[in-house]
Scaffold this motif. Sequence first.
Motif, PDB file in Angstrom:
ATOM      1  N   ALA A 343      15.047   5.211 -11.981  1.00  0.00           N
ATOM      2  CA  ALA A 343      14.915   4.242 -10.893  1.00  0.00           C
ATOM      3  C   ALA A 343      13.874   4.698  -9.879  1.00  0.00           C
ATOM      4  O   ALA A 343      13.058   3.902  -9.401  1.00  0.00           O
ATOM      5  CB  ALA A 343      16.266   4.036 -10.216  1.00  0.00           C
ATOM      6  N   LEU A 344      13.891   5.990  -9.557  1.00  0.00           N
ATOM      7  CA  LEU A 344      12.908   6.509  -8.597  1.00  0.00           C
ATOM      8  C   LEU A 344      11.494   6.422  -9.146  1.00  0.00           C
ATOM      9  O   LEU A 344      10.547   6.068  -8.431  1.00  0.00           O
ATOM     10  CB  LEU A 344      13.253   7.959  -8.240  1.00  0.00           C
ATOM     11  N   ARG A 349       6.301   3.858  -9.318  1.00  0.00           N
ATOM     12  CA  ARG A 349       5.281   3.168 -10.106  1.00  0.00           C
ATOM     13  C   ARG A 349       4.948   1.803  -9.509  1.00  0.00           C
ATOM     14  O   ARG A 349       3.786   1.414  -9.428  1.00  0.00           O
ATOM     15  CB  ARG A 349       5.778   3.032 -11.540  1.00  0.00           C
ATOM     16  N   GLN A 350       5.984   1.089  -9.075  1.00  0.00           N
ATOM     17  CA  GLN A 350       5.744  -0.210  -8.445  1.00  0.00           C
ATOM     18  C   GLN A 350       4.950  -0.043  -7.156  1.00  0.00           C
ATOM     19  O   GLN A 350       4.061  -0.854  -6.848  1.00  0.00           O
ATOM     20  CB  GLN A 350       7.090  -0.895  -8.148  1.00  0.00           C
ATOM     21  N   GLU A 355      -0.203  -0.639  -4.312  1.00  0.00           N
ATOM     22  CA  GLU A 355      -1.316  -0.046  -3.583  1.00  0.00           C
ATOM     23  C   GLU A 355      -2.633  -0.226  -4.334  1.00  0.00           C
ATOM     24  O   GLU A 355      -3.668  -0.538  -3.742  1.00  0.00           O
ATOM     25  CB  GLU A 355      -1.037   1.439  -3.341  1.00  0.00           C
ATOM     26  N   SER A 356      -2.599  -0.029  -5.673  1.00  0.00           N
ATOM     27  CA  SER A 356      -3.814  -0.200  -6.476  1.00  0.00           C
ATOM     28  C   SER A 356      -4.278  -1.645  -6.465  1.00  0.00           C
ATOM     29  O   SER A 356      -5.481  -1.925  -6.413  1.00  0.00           O
ATOM     30  CB  SER A 356      -3.560   0.248  -7.923  1.00  0.00           C
TER      31      SER A 356
END
Length: 906
Positions: A343-344, A349-350, A355-356
């Motif tokens: 989950a972390l 990743r999200q 941000e990307s």
Amino acid sequence: MALFSDCHNWHHLKQTGLRCDGGQSAVSSRYDAPQPCGTVCLAGIEGGLAGRFVEVMESAGKVKHMTAPSMQIIHVDWNALRLISLERFMAETPDTNALFTDLAEALAMAFSMVCVAVIVKDGNSPGYLTGDSDAAQLLLTLDGVQATLADGNPRTEVPPPGTALANAAFIAIEPLSLPHQQEQTTVIAFAGKNLIDSERVVALMHSLATETANELMVLRQAPFLAAAFAEIECGVTIADPTLADTPLIYANAAFERMTGYPRAEILGRNCRFLQGDLQDQPGRRILRNALTRGTDCTVIVTNFRRNGESFENRLKLRTIRTPDGTISHIIGIQLDVTKERSALESLARQKRRYESLIEAQTGFIWLMNAEGELMEVPEKWLEMAGLSLSRVPADLAAIRGALSPEAAEAFCDGWVEALRNVTPFEVIYHLPAQSRSPRWFLDRVTPVLDEEHKLLEWIAASQEITELKRAEKEIERAAYEDRLTGLLSPEGFAQRLDERLKRMDLHPASPVVVVDIKALREINNTQGYDVGDEVLREVARRLTAEVGESGLIARTGGDEFTVLAPLENQRTPRQLSKCMAAVFDVPFEIRGFSFHVEASFGYARIRSSAGDARKLMTDAALAMHRSQHNPALTWTQYTKALDHQTRETVNLTTKLRHALQADQLELYYQPQVDLASGRIVSAEALLRWNHPQAGFIPPGKFIPLAEQSQLIGPIGDWVLRRACRDLRAWRDAGLLVTPVSINLSLIQFQLGSVPDKVRQALTDYNIAPEELTLEITESVFEHQGQALKQDLEALTAMGVRLSLDDFGTGYSSLAHLNDYFFDEIKIDKSFVSQLDKGPYAQSIVKAVVVIAAAIGADVVAEGIEWSSHITTVLHLGCTKGQGYHFSRPVPEPRWRQLLFDQKALP
């Protein structure tokens, strides 16, 4: 805190592990006398413990239970409580047998043992054993075992020779201390195979036995603590660093559940076995460094369960030291954090994606409050719009003024609807508003809602779509223009022709012509695709020059052009056809190559289309296909009769496709005989179609359709496998089987994989290669190439026989007989039927016999219908033949009967 109304019962319950720190009873302050009933208030203790007490009391049927937010209150019948066994209220009696079983099995797994046995005093047999049962039984009689049972001292003995223990290198006896026992009653005795293991085994057994005794003490004296310890989710292990390789000497139930390993497979092993092949994990290095320094640490390592599944283990190591500072034990607290880590990682990743996305996008982000008022405005957008940056955020009126009136109105309408219904909306606009080459943007305004779906604010994303607007134009151009030739595409031609038809400025006899270039594939294969592309471009230039600006030209297929050729006063239809054909009269000179290109033409007149461009194109293509498949034709005009014939062809092709699926096809067999004896020497398999309504459909009618539609591929596969299946069935029936020949089409070779399919069929039905003959007509040499040669060589190497069918009627193949190996040449029936009418046919047959002898091939005369044919071909040197004189093609059951009878055919 736990408050009890009865001092006697408090003392009784105190043995369960509950404690009282003082306080007043809820019903009575007298502690000096027991009461028949009372109220117990359980507060400040773990719910599980109170729950256990309540569960036991409720089972007696004498408890009324009520819960409060911070305490649990029960009404107890104390007389009933006195009758309840304390052992029932406490945790279940410890299962010592299970503990001893784990010890015995752990030793057997960790070391090479003859046997391991748990021996109870005065027992007639071991309480538990693993290994050799006779050896374990013998342990009972050893003096050392009885002595240890009496005095509690460990011992090591030499195995008695000449007994079941003779294979052991040593015997060790270890006492198992049990809580509250007055004398030693249990020992564990083990016979090891390797003397070198003796010290390690004894040391490990001593450590395991000590830990087992401690565990039993906890289970007996603090049952609630033991129960809680067993039910916690964390895995708990204890390792002994004083022993070689620091083995585990304790593991709780949670660790068993977490890893899937039973205690017997855990005890006595170093816990690194759980890491599998991942022995170089960063967490492992941290563990080693911490243990070297003697400090505690917490790491996350990847472990593997017993079923091979991996999980993330958060491991906390705690060292236990003796008074002199030596580390005596290492406690491991272990927790499966796979889901938490996943989950972390997903959240991180999200976050990185978001941000990307913000960094990579070519647009802008806006924020507005719930009323739609601007809160954050991108400065780059203001700069691009030509607005002042001195006032940020800019007011809404200035921003609207930077847009075109249409875009500003679209925004206004979108906001009215969005604020009313709390829905998103989109607007497309360009900046600067008055520029001739603006940048285009798509703004999507979206509401931000809380968990209760209440509006918090609005967020808008401005995405530049200028890579998109240009692409739309490019797509539109690509959709209506052929990239290779610069001519119209099919869509462009249809659109332009529809426009012309609507204007009605074309002569009704003006044709739409479809032109197909013959043999373009061969040009590509032999000269290269660059030369083929240049041929297409040159054809486009020549057609454009002939048709002129008043016409339309499109490339509508790989080697196909469609032309609208308007009739004019100075050009008649006949003249127009001559001009179109003249395009291909002049040789093509391309990259040093000079060659002629031929074409097929089909056309439909404007008046036949009822004003529909697509129908005109389809009708002209239909007429072209007629020319394409009829070498005698160059130009074909679309007619209703042609349309009817085409529909019949399509209908029959559809039925043929269904026939293959519905098992309507059959194989008939026609014998080939030895002309001198009349004996059957082989058979040719011939395809027949028995339609349930139309009856038998002639092969000459449906096989050309199969080749045109490429159904010949799956049909040919069916013929191959059915012939092999019949061969197998005849052999299984005990018949004298003769070789069978089947016909292969040129298209089957073009589709590829003929050798692989033949090899698979032979393998599946266990057929010898020499029992199968493949008949190939001379037409294959019209398109001969390296691929065909490789296929024929592969079939020859496989051992399959090759037959050249209809020899002398098609492509001149004498030159190829030297390049391709054939086992058989079949003389076409057109020559055999002329044997009695003059010397020419006889000369041909004699020449074929001579050629066959030169290359070592057999000769078969086809079409023998009269006995005079037999006499003549035998005289000319041909020894085998087939034809109606011997037998017509017959169904498989009839052929089976011919094989059974083995009679000579007249």
